[in-house]
Design an enzyme around this catalytic site. Sequence first.
Site, PDB file in Angstrom:
ATOM      1  N   LYS A  70       1.126  -1.154  -0.106  1.00  0.00           N
ATOM      2  CA  LYS A  70      -0.184  -0.263  -0.129  1.00  0.00           C
ATOM      3  C   LYS A  70       1.154   2.032   0.190  1.00  0.00           C
ATOM      4  O   LYS A  70       2.070   1.219   0.354  1.00  0.00           O
ATOM      5  CB  LYS A  70      -0.679  -0.151   1.378  1.00  0.00           C
ATOM      6  CG  LYS A  70      -2.114   0.955   1.335  1.00  0.00           C
ATOM      7  CD  LYS A  70      -3.266   0.276   0.520  1.00  0.00           C
ATOM      8  CE  LYS A  70      -4.232   0.590   0.855  1.00  0.00           C
ATOM      9  NZ  LYS A  70      -5.594   0.078  -0.064  1.00  0.00           N
ATOM     10  N   TYR A 110     -21.500   5.503  -1.529  1.00  0.00           N
ATOM     11  CA  TYR A 110     -22.017   6.117  -2.188  1.00  0.00           C
ATOM     12  C   TYR A 110     -22.699   5.039  -2.971  1.00  0.00           C
ATOM     13  O   TYR A 110     -24.739   4.531  -2.960  1.00  0.00           O
ATOM     14  CB  TYR A 110     -22.091   7.216  -2.998  1.00  0.00           C
ATOM     15  CG  TYR A 110     -23.117   7.813  -4.053  1.00  0.00           C
ATOM     16  CD1 TYR A 110     -23.029   7.443  -5.444  1.00  0.00           C
ATOM     17  CD2 TYR A 110     -23.512   8.350  -3.557  1.00  0.00           C
ATOM     18  CE1 TYR A 110     -24.264   7.966  -6.436  1.00  0.00           C
ATOM     19  CE2 TYR A 110     -25.348   9.295  -3.905  1.00  0.00           C
ATOM     20  CZ  TYR A 110     -25.331   9.455  -5.121  1.00  0.00           C
ATOM     21  OH  TYR A 110     -26.106   8.923  -6.377  1.00  0.00           O
ATOM     22  N   GLY A 144     -19.475   7.253   6.513  1.00  0.00           N
ATOM     23  CA  GLY A 144     -18.911   8.003   5.647  1.00  0.00           C
ATOM     24  C   GLY A 144     -18.917   6.956   4.301  1.00  0.00           C
ATOM     25  O   GLY A 144     -19.241   6.594   3.442  1.00  0.00           O
ATOM     26  N   VAL A 145     -20.087   8.477   3.614  1.00  0.00           N
ATOM     27  CA  VAL A 145     -20.438   7.964   1.799  1.00  0.00           C
ATOM     28  C   VAL A 145     -19.840   8.786   0.788  1.00  0.00           C
ATOM     29  O   VAL A 145     -20.229   9.894  -0.142  1.00  0.00           O
ATOM     30  CB  VAL A 145     -22.082   8.286   2.016  1.00  0.00           C
ATOM     31  CG1 VAL A 145     -22.844   7.572   2.857  1.00  0.00           C
ATOM     32  CG2 VAL A 145     -22.022  10.046   2.820  1.00  0.00           C
ATOM     33  N   GLY A 146     -18.913   7.986   0.389  1.00  0.00           N
ATOM     34  CA  GLY A 146     -17.801   7.998  -0.831  1.00  0.00           C
ATOM     35  C   GLY A 146     -17.649   7.629  -1.507  1.00  0.00           C
ATOM     36  O   GLY A 146     -18.919   6.878  -2.188  1.00  0.00           O
ATOM     37  N   ASN A 147     -17.192   7.062  -2.468  1.00  0.00           N
ATOM     38  CA  ASN A 147     -16.747   6.307  -3.505  1.00  0.00           C
ATOM     39  C   ASN A 147     -17.131   5.033  -3.030  1.00  0.00           C
ATOM     40  O   ASN A 147     -18.304   4.749  -3.541  1.00  0.00           O
ATOM     41  CB  ASN A 147     -15.256   5.950  -4.416  1.00  0.00           C
ATOM     42  CG  ASN A 147     -14.909   7.539  -5.413  1.00  0.00           C
ATOM     43  OD1 ASN A 147     -15.455   7.944  -5.218  1.00  0.00           O
ATOM     44  ND2 ASN A 147     -13.527   7.825  -4.364  1.00  0.00           N
ATOM     45  N   VAL A 148     -16.903   4.463  -2.591  1.00  0.00           N
ATOM     46  CA  VAL A 148     -17.476   3.262  -2.326  1.00  0.00           C
ATOM     47  C   VAL A 148     -18.756   3.037  -1.269  1.00  0.00           C
ATOM     48  O   VAL A 148     -20.094   2.326  -2.752  1.00  0.00           O
ATOM     49  CB  VAL A 148     -16.742   2.241  -1.275  1.00  0.00           C
ATOM     50  CG1 VAL A 148     -17.081   0.349  -0.928  1.00  0.00           C
ATOM     51  CG2 VAL A 148     -15.297   1.691  -1.776  1.00  0.00           C
TER      52      VAL A 148
HETATM   53  N1  LIG Z   1     -11.930   2.694  -3.211  1.00  0.00           N
HETATM   54  C1  LIG Z   1     -11.684   1.236  -3.209  1.00  0.00           C
HETATM   55  O1  LIG Z   1     -12.312   0.252  -4.232  1.00  0.00           O
HETATM   56  C2  LIG Z   1     -11.995   0.151  -1.725  1.00  0.00           C
HETATM   57  C3  LIG Z   1     -11.863   1.161  -0.916  1.00  0.00           C
HETATM   58  N2  LIG Z   1     -11.857  -0.136  -0.034  1.00  0.00           N
HETATM   59  C4  LIG Z   1     -11.217   0.741   2.363  1.00  0.00           C
HETATM   60  O2  LIG Z   1     -12.925   2.082   1.841  1.00  0.00           O
HETATM   61  C5  LIG Z   1     -13.085   2.707   2.470  1.00  0.00           C
HETATM   62  C6  LIG Z   1     -13.787   4.286   1.992  1.00  0.00           C
HETATM   63  O3  LIG Z   1     -12.902   4.550   0.799  1.00  0.00           O
HETATM   64  P1  LIG Z   1     -13.551   5.387  -0.371  1.00  0.00           P
HETATM   65  O4  LIG Z   1     -14.956   4.964  -0.789  1.00  0.00           O
HETATM   66  O5  LIG Z   1     -12.807   4.510  -1.963  1.00  0.00           O
HETATM   67  O6  LIG Z   1     -12.614   6.448   0.434  1.00  0.00           O
HETATM   68  P2  LIG Z   1     -13.719   7.343  -0.050  1.00  0.00           P
HETATM   69  O7  LIG Z   1     -12.269   8.721   0.201  1.00  0.00           O
HETATM   70  O8  LIG Z   1     -14.338   8.069  -1.152  1.00  0.00           O
HETATM   71  O9  LIG Z   1     -14.937   8.118   0.907  1.00  0.00           O
HETATM   72  C7  LIG Z   1     -14.376   8.017   2.233  1.00  0.00           C
HETATM   73  C8  LIG Z   1     -15.263   9.108   2.841  1.00  0.00           C
HETATM   74  O10 LIG Z   1     -15.305   9.056   4.902  1.00  0.00           O
HETATM   75  C9  LIG Z   1     -15.216  10.451   4.526  1.00  0.00           C
HETATM   76  N3  LIG Z   1     -15.093  10.211   6.440  1.00  0.00           N
HETATM   77  C10 LIG Z   1     -13.756  10.332   6.291  1.00  0.00           C
HETATM   78  N4  LIG Z   1     -13.643  10.649   7.651  1.00  0.00           N
HETATM   79  C11 LIG Z   1     -14.804  10.260   8.084  1.00  0.00           C
HETATM   80  C12 LIG Z   1     -15.615  10.342   9.438  1.00  0.00           C
HETATM   81  N5  LIG Z   1     -14.499  10.610  10.875  1.00  0.00           N
HETATM   82  N6  LIG Z   1     -16.471  10.373   9.904  1.00  0.00           N
HETATM   83  C13 LIG Z   1     -17.170  10.186   8.415  1.00  0.00           C
HETATM   84  N7  LIG Z   1     -17.239   9.726   7.148  1.00  0.00           N
HETATM   85  C14 LIG Z   1     -15.537   9.917   7.325  1.00  0.00           C
HETATM   86  C15 LIG Z   1     -14.615  10.734   3.908  1.00  0.00           C
HETATM   87  O11 LIG Z   1     -15.207  12.429   4.196  1.00  0.00           O
HETATM   88  C16 LIG Z   1     -15.191  10.393   2.567  1.00  0.00           C
HETATM   89  O12 LIG Z   1     -16.597  10.958   2.033  1.00  0.00           O
HETATM   90  C17 LIG Z   1     -11.439   3.588   3.025  1.00  0.00           C
HETATM   91  O13 LIG Z   1     -10.995   2.778   4.154  1.00  0.00           O
HETATM   92  C18 LIG Z   1     -10.603   2.599   2.045  1.00  0.00           C
HETATM   93  O14 LIG Z   1      -9.658   1.954   2.421  1.00  0.00           O
HETATM   94  C19 LIG Z   1     -11.370  -1.228   0.536  1.00  0.00           C
HETATM   95  C20 LIG Z   1     -11.082  -1.868  -0.412  1.00  0.00           C
HETATM   96  C21 LIG Z   1     -11.224  -1.045  -1.480  1.00  0.00           C
HETATM   97  C1  LIG Z   2      -6.352  -2.513  -4.781  1.00  0.00           C
HETATM   98  C2  LIG Z   2      -7.772  -1.540  -4.766  1.00  0.00           C
HETATM   99  C3  LIG Z   2      -8.952  -1.266  -5.720  1.00  0.00           C
HETATM  100  C4  LIG Z   2      -8.139  -1.401  -4.092  1.00  0.00           C
HETATM  101  C5  LIG Z   2      -7.670  -1.269  -2.309  1.00  0.00           C
HETATM  102  O1  LIG Z   2      -5.845  -1.273  -2.140  1.00  0.00           O
HETATM  103  C6  LIG Z   2      -8.175  -2.184  -1.454  1.00  0.00           C
HETATM  104  O2  LIG Z   2      -8.372  -2.910  -1.516  1.00  0.00           O
HETATM  105  O3  LIG Z   2      -8.126  -1.452  -0.196  1.00  0.00           O
END
Ligand SMILES: NC(=O)C1=CN([C@@H]2O[C@H](COP(=O)(O)OP(=O)(O)OC[C@H]3O[C@@H](n4cnc5c(N)ncnc54)[C@H](O)[C@@H]3O)[C@@H](O)[C@H]2O)C=CC1
Ligand SMILES: CC(C)CC(=O)C(=O)O
Length: 365
Positions: free
Chosen positions: A80, A186, A180-184
Amino acid sequence: MKLFEYMEKYDYEELLLCQDKASGLKAIICIHDTTLGPALGGCRMWTYDSEEEAIEDALRLARGMTYKAAAAGLNLGGGKSVIIGDPRKDKSEALFRAFGRFVQGLNGRYITAEDVGTTVEDMDLIHEETDYVTGISPAFGSSGNPSPVTAYGVYKGMKATVRQAWGDDSLEGKTIAVQGVGNVAYNLCRYLHEEGARLIVTDINQEAVRRAVEAFGARAVDPNEIYSVECDIFAPCALGGVINDETIPQLKARVIAGAANNVLREERHGDQIHELGFYYAPDYVINAGGLINVADELLGYNRDRAMRKVETIYDNIEKVFEISRRDNIPTYRAADRMAEERIQAMKNARSTFLQNPKSILNMKE
Ligand SMILES: NC(=O)C1=CN([C@@H]2O[C@H](COP(=O)(O)OP(=O)(O)OC[C@H]3O[C@@H](n4cnc5c(N)ncnc54)[C@H](O)[C@@H]3O)[C@@H](O)[C@H]2O)C=CC1
Ligand SMILES: CC(C)CC(=O)C(=O)O
Protein backbone atom coordinates in the site's frame (compact mmCIF):
# COMPACT_ATOMS: atom_id res chain seq x y z
CA MET A 1 6.88 3.08 17.03
CA LYS A 2 10.18 1.16 16.68
CA LEU A 3 10.07 0.55 12.96
CA PHE A 4 12.40 -2.44 12.57
CA GLU A 5 10.86 -4.10 15.66
CA TYR A 6 7.37 -3.70 14.15
CA MET A 7 8.53 -4.81 10.69
CA GLU A 8 10.20 -7.89 12.15
CA LYS A 9 7.15 -8.75 14.29
CA TYR A 10 4.86 -8.88 11.24
CA ASP A 11 7.64 -9.91 8.76
CA TYR A 12 7.48 -6.88 6.44
CA GLU A 13 9.73 -6.81 3.39
CA GLU A 14 10.16 -3.11 2.59
CA LEU A 15 9.26 0.43 3.67
CA LEU A 16 10.17 3.21 1.24
CA LEU A 17 10.06 6.96 2.00
CA CYS A 18 9.60 8.97 -1.20
CA GLN A 19 10.50 12.67 -1.38
CA ASP A 20 10.47 14.93 -4.41
CA LYS A 21 11.19 18.59 -3.60
CA ALA A 22 10.13 19.91 -7.02
CA SER A 23 6.59 18.51 -6.74
CA GLY A 24 6.31 18.55 -2.96
CA LEU A 25 5.74 14.78 -2.91
CA LYS A 26 6.04 13.14 0.49
CA ALA A 27 4.89 9.54 0.21
CA ILE A 28 5.42 6.17 1.78
CA ILE A 29 5.32 2.88 -0.13
CA CYS A 30 5.13 -0.25 2.00
CA ILE A 31 5.53 -3.82 0.71
CA HIS A 32 4.48 -6.32 3.35
CA ASP A 33 4.75 -9.72 1.67
CA THR A 34 5.25 -10.99 -1.92
CA THR A 35 5.04 -14.76 -1.30
CA LEU A 36 1.93 -15.07 -3.47
CA GLY A 37 3.01 -12.53 -6.08
CA PRO A 38 3.68 -8.82 -6.61
CA ALA A 39 2.27 -6.54 -3.91
CA LEU A 40 -0.86 -4.75 -5.06
CA GLY A 41 -2.63 -2.07 -3.06
CA GLY A 42 -4.13 1.35 -3.39
CA CYS A 43 -2.58 4.76 -2.92
CA ARG A 44 -4.23 6.82 -0.16
CA MET A 45 -3.88 10.62 -0.05
CA TRP A 46 -4.75 12.11 3.35
CA THR A 47 -3.88 14.96 5.68
CA TYR A 48 -2.15 12.99 8.43
CA ASP A 49 -1.47 14.68 11.77
CA SER A 50 2.12 13.40 11.71
CA GLU A 51 4.62 11.46 9.57
CA GLU A 52 4.43 8.67 12.16
CA GLU A 53 0.64 8.41 11.65
CA ALA A 54 1.17 8.18 7.87
CA ILE A 55 3.85 5.51 8.23
CA GLU A 56 1.67 3.50 10.64
CA ASP A 57 -1.29 3.74 8.22
CA ALA A 58 0.85 2.50 5.32
CA LEU A 59 2.20 -0.40 7.38
CA ARG A 60 -1.22 -1.55 8.61
CA LEU A 61 -2.86 -1.15 5.19
CA ALA A 62 -0.06 -3.04 3.41
CA ARG A 63 -0.34 -6.06 5.73
CA GLY A 64 -4.11 -5.98 5.27
CA MET A 65 -3.58 -6.29 1.52
CA THR A 66 -1.48 -9.45 1.96
CA TYR A 67 -4.33 -11.06 3.89
CA LYS A 68 -6.93 -9.69 1.48
CA ALA A 69 -5.25 -11.18 -1.59
CA ALA A 70 -4.58 -14.51 0.15
CA ALA A 71 -8.16 -14.84 1.47
CA ALA A 72 -9.56 -13.93 -1.97
CA GLY A 73 -7.48 -16.65 -3.64
CA LEU A 74 -5.42 -14.18 -5.69
CA ASN A 75 -1.77 -14.68 -6.69
CA LEU A 76 -0.81 -11.29 -5.31
CA GLY A 77 1.10 -9.99 -2.31
CA GLY A 78 0.29 -7.07 -0.07
CA GLY A 79 1.40 -3.49 -0.34
CA LYS A 80 0.00 0.00 0.00
CA SER A 81 1.10 3.59 -0.35
CA VAL A 82 0.13 6.88 1.23
CA ILE A 83 0.72 10.40 -0.02
CA ILE A 84 0.76 12.99 2.75
CA GLY A 85 -1.40 15.92 1.63
CA ASP A 86 -4.90 17.29 1.23
CA PRO A 87 -6.56 15.59 -1.76
CA ARG A 88 -8.76 18.65 -2.25
CA LYS A 89 -5.89 21.12 -2.80
CA ASP A 90 -2.45 19.51 -2.93
CA LYS A 91 -2.82 17.42 -6.08
CA SER A 92 -0.76 18.15 -9.23
CA GLU A 93 0.46 16.36 -12.34
CA ALA A 94 4.02 16.71 -11.11
CA LEU A 95 3.16 15.12 -7.75
CA PHE A 96 1.54 12.01 -9.21
CA ARG A 97 4.17 11.63 -11.95
CA ALA A 98 6.91 11.83 -9.32
CA PHE A 99 5.04 9.15 -7.35
CA GLY A 100 4.78 7.05 -10.52
CA ARG A 101 8.56 7.17 -10.94
CA PHE A 102 9.03 5.81 -7.42
CA VAL A 103 6.59 2.98 -8.23
CA GLN A 104 8.49 2.26 -11.47
CA GLY A 105 11.71 2.13 -9.48
CA LEU A 106 10.35 -0.86 -7.55
CA ASN A 107 10.32 -2.76 -10.86
CA GLY A 108 6.95 -4.46 -10.42
CA ARG A 109 7.29 -5.44 -6.74
CA TYR A 110 4.48 -2.95 -6.01
CA ILE A 111 1.44 -2.20 -8.17
CA THR A 112 -0.71 0.75 -7.16
CA ALA A 113 -4.38 1.70 -7.56
CA GLU A 114 -6.97 4.01 -6.01
CA ASP A 115 -7.82 4.36 -2.35
CA VAL A 116 -9.09 7.17 -0.13
CA GLY A 117 -8.42 10.56 -1.70
CA THR A 118 -7.25 9.33 -5.11
CA THR A 119 -9.10 8.94 -8.40
CA VAL A 120 -8.88 7.35 -11.85
CA GLU A 121 -7.48 10.64 -13.17
CA ASP A 122 -4.69 10.45 -10.60
CA MET A 123 -3.94 6.87 -11.67
CA ASP A 124 -3.75 8.00 -15.31
CA LEU A 125 -1.07 10.53 -14.33
CA ILE A 126 0.86 7.81 -12.48
CA HIS A 127 0.46 5.67 -15.61
CA GLU A 128 2.47 8.29 -17.54
CA GLU A 129 5.52 7.06 -15.62
CA THR A 130 4.87 3.37 -14.93
CA ASP A 131 2.76 0.41 -16.05
CA TYR A 132 2.63 -0.88 -12.47
CA VAL A 133 -0.71 0.81 -11.85
CA THR A 134 -4.31 -0.44 -12.08
CA GLY A 135 -7.70 1.20 -11.95
CA ILE A 136 -6.71 3.50 -14.82
CA SER A 137 -9.12 4.78 -17.49
CA PRO A 138 -11.01 2.13 -19.48
CA ALA A 139 -9.50 3.70 -22.61
CA PHE A 140 -6.33 1.79 -21.69
CA GLY A 141 -8.29 -1.49 -21.50
CA SER A 142 -8.53 -1.12 -17.75
CA SER A 143 -11.45 -1.38 -15.33
CA GLY A 144 -11.58 2.28 -14.33
CA ASN A 145 -12.67 3.24 -10.83
CA PRO A 146 -12.78 0.04 -8.71
CA SER A 147 -15.06 1.59 -6.04
CA PRO A 148 -18.38 0.49 -7.58
CA VAL A 149 -17.11 -3.10 -7.70
CA THR A 150 -15.87 -2.87 -4.13
CA ALA A 151 -19.36 -1.66 -3.23
CA TYR A 152 -20.96 -4.66 -4.93
CA GLY A 153 -18.70 -7.02 -3.01
CA VAL A 154 -19.52 -5.31 0.29
CA TYR A 155 -23.22 -5.62 -0.56
CA LYS A 156 -22.88 -9.38 -1.19
CA GLY A 157 -20.75 -9.82 1.93
CA MET A 158 -23.23 -7.87 4.02
CA LYS A 159 -26.04 -10.16 2.82
CA ALA A 160 -24.01 -13.24 3.77
CA THR A 161 -23.39 -11.77 7.23
CA VAL A 162 -27.08 -10.90 7.67
CA ARG A 163 -27.91 -14.51 6.82
CA GLN A 164 -25.62 -15.61 9.67
CA ALA A 165 -27.38 -13.26 12.11
CA TRP A 166 -31.03 -13.58 11.09
CA GLY A 167 -31.24 -16.83 9.10
CA ASP A 168 -31.98 -15.19 5.74
CA ASP A 169 -29.97 -12.70 3.69
CA SER A 170 -32.70 -10.18 2.88
CA LEU A 171 -31.88 -6.55 3.68
CA GLU A 172 -35.46 -5.40 3.17
CA GLY A 173 -36.62 -3.38 6.17
CA LYS A 174 -33.20 -3.51 7.83
CA THR A 175 -31.83 -0.21 9.19
CA ILE A 176 -28.24 0.32 8.11
CA ALA A 177 -25.97 3.02 9.58
CA VAL A 178 -23.33 3.99 6.98
CA GLN A 179 -20.23 5.86 8.17
CA GLY A 180 -18.65 7.74 5.26
CA VAL A 181 -20.56 8.03 1.99
CA GLY A 182 -17.70 8.49 -0.47
CA ASN A 183 -16.81 6.53 -3.58
CA VAL A 184 -17.54 3.05 -2.26
CA ALA A 185 -20.40 3.74 0.13
CA TYR A 186 -22.38 5.92 -2.30
CA ASN A 187 -22.48 2.95 -4.66
CA LEU A 188 -23.17 0.58 -1.75
CA CYS A 189 -26.14 2.71 -0.64
CA ARG A 190 -27.68 2.29 -4.10
CA TYR A 191 -27.76 -1.51 -3.71
CA LEU A 192 -29.07 -1.25 -0.14
CA HIS A 193 -31.77 1.26 -1.11
CA GLU A 194 -32.87 -0.86 -4.08
CA GLU A 195 -33.31 -3.83 -1.73
CA GLY A 196 -35.53 -1.81 0.61
CA ALA A 197 -33.13 -1.08 3.47
CA ARG A 198 -33.55 2.05 5.59
CA LEU A 199 -30.36 4.17 5.53
CA ILE A 200 -28.78 6.39 8.16
CA VAL A 201 -25.68 8.17 6.85
CA THR A 202 -22.90 10.45 8.07
CA ASP A 203 -19.80 12.05 6.61
CA ILE A 204 -17.41 14.88 7.50
CA ASN A 205 -18.09 16.16 3.98
CA GLN A 206 -21.59 17.70 3.93
CA GLU A 207 -21.81 17.47 0.14
CA ALA A 208 -21.40 13.71 0.41
CA VAL A 209 -24.20 13.58 2.99
CA ARG A 210 -26.51 15.76 0.89
CA ARG A 211 -25.97 13.55 -2.15
CA ALA A 212 -26.87 10.38 -0.23
CA VAL A 213 -29.93 11.95 1.43
CA GLU A 214 -31.24 13.18 -1.91
CA ALA A 215 -30.56 9.98 -3.83
CA PHE A 216 -31.64 7.38 -1.25
CA GLY A 217 -33.91 9.17 1.21
CA ALA A 218 -31.32 8.54 3.90
CA ARG A 219 -31.47 10.10 7.36
CA ALA A 220 -28.38 12.17 8.16
CA VAL A 221 -26.72 12.25 11.58
CA ASP A 222 -23.57 13.92 12.88
CA PRO A 223 -20.32 11.92 12.62
CA ASN A 224 -20.15 11.33 16.36
CA GLU A 225 -23.76 10.05 16.49
CA ILE A 226 -23.36 7.25 13.97
CA TYR A 227 -22.17 4.73 16.56
CA SER A 228 -25.18 5.11 18.89
CA VAL A 229 -28.11 5.23 16.44
CA GLU A 230 -30.66 2.43 16.61
CA CYS A 231 -29.87 0.15 13.67
CA ASP A 232 -29.47 -3.46 12.61
CA ILE A 233 -26.20 -3.08 10.70
CA PHE A 234 -23.26 -0.71 11.24
CA ALA A 235 -21.33 -0.22 7.97
CA PRO A 236 -17.94 1.48 8.50
CA CYS A 237 -17.00 2.93 5.08
CA ALA A 238 -14.61 5.74 6.03
CA LEU A 239 -11.24 5.26 7.76
CA GLY A 240 -9.90 2.59 10.07
CA GLY A 241 -9.73 2.07 13.81
CA VAL A 242 -13.43 2.85 14.38
CA ILE A 243 -14.18 -0.32 16.40
CA ASN A 244 -12.52 0.61 19.70
CA ASP A 245 -13.01 1.09 23.46
CA GLU A 246 -15.06 4.29 22.97
CA THR A 247 -17.35 3.07 20.20
CA ILE A 248 -18.11 -0.57 21.08
CA PRO A 249 -20.25 0.37 24.13
CA GLN A 250 -22.33 2.70 21.92
CA LEU A 251 -23.11 0.24 19.13
CA LYS A 252 -26.75 -0.95 18.88
CA ALA A 253 -26.25 -2.96 15.67
CA ARG A 254 -26.13 -6.75 15.55
CA VAL A 255 -23.98 -6.85 12.38
CA ILE A 256 -20.79 -4.94 11.57
CA ALA A 257 -20.13 -5.06 7.82
CA GLY A 258 -18.54 -2.29 5.78
CA ALA A 259 -15.89 -1.27 3.23
CA ALA A 260 -13.32 0.39 5.49
CA ASN A 261 -9.88 -1.14 5.92
CA ASN A 262 -8.40 -1.88 9.36
CA VAL A 263 -11.71 -1.39 11.16
CA LEU A 264 -10.48 -2.93 14.45
CA ARG A 265 -8.34 -0.42 16.39
CA GLU A 266 -6.60 -3.41 18.00
CA GLU A 267 -7.06 -7.17 17.66
CA ARG A 268 -8.49 -7.28 21.21
CA HIS A 269 -11.46 -5.29 19.91
CA GLY A 270 -12.18 -8.15 17.54
CA ASP A 271 -12.18 -10.51 20.52
CA GLN A 272 -14.46 -8.12 22.42
CA ILE A 273 -17.14 -7.81 19.74
CA HIS A 274 -17.09 -11.60 19.33
CA GLU A 275 -17.70 -12.10 23.05
CA LEU A 276 -20.51 -9.51 22.92
CA GLY A 277 -22.23 -11.47 20.15
CA PHE A 278 -21.72 -9.09 17.23
CA TYR A 279 -21.62 -10.64 13.73
CA TYR A 280 -18.47 -9.04 12.28
CA ALA A 281 -17.57 -9.44 8.61
CA PRO A 282 -13.75 -9.18 8.54
CA ASP A 283 -12.85 -6.03 6.61
CA TYR A 284 -10.34 -7.48 4.17
CA VAL A 285 -12.70 -10.32 3.25
CA ILE A 286 -15.83 -8.25 2.63
CA ASN A 287 -14.06 -5.35 0.87
CA ALA A 288 -11.92 -7.43 -1.52
CA GLY A 289 -14.08 -6.60 -4.57
CA GLY A 290 -11.90 -3.71 -5.71
CA LEU A 291 -8.73 -5.78 -5.49
CA ILE A 292 -10.35 -8.71 -7.30
CA ASN A 293 -11.49 -6.29 -10.00
CA VAL A 294 -8.15 -4.61 -10.64
CA ALA A 295 -6.31 -7.94 -10.35
CA ASP A 296 -8.29 -9.06 -13.38
CA GLU A 297 -6.63 -6.25 -15.34
CA LEU A 298 -3.34 -8.12 -15.04
CA LEU A 299 -4.92 -10.96 -17.06
CA GLY A 300 -6.44 -8.61 -19.66
CA TYR A 301 -9.58 -7.12 -18.08
CA ASN A 302 -12.80 -9.09 -18.49
CA ARG A 303 -15.63 -7.57 -16.47
CA ASP A 304 -17.84 -10.68 -16.44
CA ARG A 305 -14.96 -12.81 -15.15
CA ALA A 306 -14.11 -10.20 -12.51
CA MET A 307 -17.71 -9.83 -11.31
CA ARG A 308 -18.11 -13.63 -11.06
CA LYS A 309 -15.09 -13.72 -8.78
CA VAL A 310 -16.41 -10.80 -6.73
CA GLU A 311 -19.59 -12.82 -6.15
CA THR A 312 -17.50 -15.38 -4.24
CA ILE A 313 -17.14 -12.86 -1.41
CA TYR A 314 -20.53 -14.15 -0.25
CA ASP A 315 -19.09 -17.69 0.01
CA ASN A 316 -15.87 -16.48 1.63
CA ILE A 317 -17.83 -14.71 4.39
CA GLU A 318 -19.82 -17.92 4.97
CA LYS A 319 -16.53 -19.87 5.14
CA VAL A 320 -15.17 -17.44 7.74
CA PHE A 321 -18.23 -17.90 9.95
CA GLU A 322 -17.96 -21.69 9.56
CA ILE A 323 -14.32 -21.61 10.74
CA SER A 324 -15.28 -19.24 13.57
CA ARG A 325 -17.99 -21.62 14.82
CA ARG A 326 -15.91 -24.79 14.24
CA ASP A 327 -12.84 -23.49 16.09
CA ASN A 328 -14.74 -21.18 18.51
CA ILE A 329 -12.65 -18.16 17.49
CA PRO A 330 -13.63 -14.58 16.50
CA THR A 331 -14.30 -14.06 12.80
CA TYR A 332 -11.26 -11.82 12.38
CA ARG A 333 -9.05 -14.69 13.59
CA ALA A 334 -10.90 -17.14 11.35
CA ALA A 335 -10.15 -14.92 8.34
CA ASP A 336 -6.47 -14.61 9.38
CA ARG A 337 -6.29 -18.41 9.69
CA MET A 338 -7.74 -18.82 6.16
CA ALA A 339 -5.21 -16.36 4.72
CA GLU A 340 -2.15 -17.51 6.69
CA GLU A 341 -2.73 -21.16 5.75
CA ARG A 342 -2.55 -20.26 2.05
CA ILE A 343 0.52 -18.04 2.45
CA GLN A 344 2.38 -20.62 4.53
CA ALA A 345 1.53 -23.38 2.04
CA MET A 346 3.18 -21.34 -0.70
CA LYS A 347 6.19 -20.51 1.50
CA ASN A 348 6.63 -24.23 2.14
CA ALA A 349 6.16 -25.26 -1.48
CA ARG A 350 9.59 -26.03 -2.92
CA SER A 351 9.20 -25.93 -6.67
CA THR A 352 11.57 -28.10 -8.69
CA PHE A 353 14.12 -26.20 -10.80
CA LEU A 354 12.51 -25.06 -14.03
CA GLN A 355 14.51 -23.81 -16.99
CA ASN A 356 13.17 -20.39 -17.90
CA PRO A 357 14.49 -17.08 -19.25
CA LYS A 358 14.77 -15.78 -15.72
CA SER A 359 16.98 -18.62 -14.47
CA ILE A 360 20.61 -17.92 -13.67
CA LEU A 361 21.65 -20.20 -16.54
CA ASN A 362 20.33 -17.62 -19.00
CA MET A 363 21.77 -14.53 -17.38
CA LYS A 364 25.05 -14.39 -19.30
CA GLU A 365 24.92 -12.59 -22.61
N1 LIG B 1 -11.95 2.43 -3.20
C1 LIG B 1 -11.95 1.10 -3.13
O1 LIG B 1 -12.18 0.40 -4.14
C2 LIG B 1 -11.69 0.44 -1.81
C3 LIG B 1 -11.76 1.16 -0.63
N2 LIG B 1 -11.60 0.51 0.57
C4 LIG B 1 -11.70 1.24 1.83
O2 LIG B 1 -13.03 1.76 1.95
C5 LIG B 1 -13.01 3.00 2.66
C6 LIG B 1 -13.65 4.07 1.79
O3 LIG B 1 -12.92 4.16 0.61
P1 LIG B 1 -13.40 5.15 -0.56
O4 LIG B 1 -14.89 5.16 -0.64
O5 LIG B 1 -12.61 4.82 -1.78
O6 LIG B 1 -12.87 6.55 -0.02
P2 LIG B 1 -13.55 7.99 -0.16
O7 LIG B 1 -12.51 8.97 0.27
O8 LIG B 1 -14.21 8.13 -1.48
O9 LIG B 1 -14.71 7.92 0.93
C7 LIG B 1 -14.43 7.99 2.31
C8 LIG B 1 -15.46 8.94 2.91
O10 LIG B 1 -15.33 8.91 4.33
C9 LIG B 1 -15.46 10.24 4.80
N3 LIG B 1 -14.88 10.33 6.13
C10 LIG B 1 -13.57 10.40 6.48
N4 LIG B 1 -13.45 10.44 7.82
C11 LIG B 1 -14.71 10.37 8.33
C12 LIG B 1 -15.27 10.36 9.64
N5 LIG B 1 -14.48 10.45 10.71
N6 LIG B 1 -16.62 10.26 9.77
C13 LIG B 1 -17.42 10.19 8.68
N7 LIG B 1 -16.96 10.20 7.40
C14 LIG B 1 -15.62 10.30 7.25
C15 LIG B 1 -14.79 11.10 3.75
O11 LIG B 1 -15.24 12.45 3.83
C16 LIG B 1 -15.24 10.39 2.46
O12 LIG B 1 -16.45 10.93 1.96
C17 LIG B 1 -11.53 3.26 2.99
O13 LIG B 1 -11.23 2.75 4.27
C18 LIG B 1 -10.79 2.44 1.94
O14 LIG B 1 -9.48 2.09 2.36
C19 LIG B 1 -11.38 -0.84 0.64
C20 LIG B 1 -11.31 -1.57 -0.51
C21 LIG B 1 -11.38 -0.99 -1.81
C1 LIG C 1 -6.50 -2.41 -4.94
C2 LIG C 1 -7.47 -1.27 -4.72
C3 LIG C 1 -8.50 -1.19 -5.81
C4 LIG C 1 -8.17 -1.36 -3.44
C5 LIG C 1 -7.35 -1.44 -2.21
O1 LIG C 1 -6.24 -0.98 -2.11
C6 LIG C 1 -7.97 -2.11 -1.10
O2 LIG C 1 -8.63 -3.13 -1.34
O3 LIG C 1 -7.83 -1.60 0.04
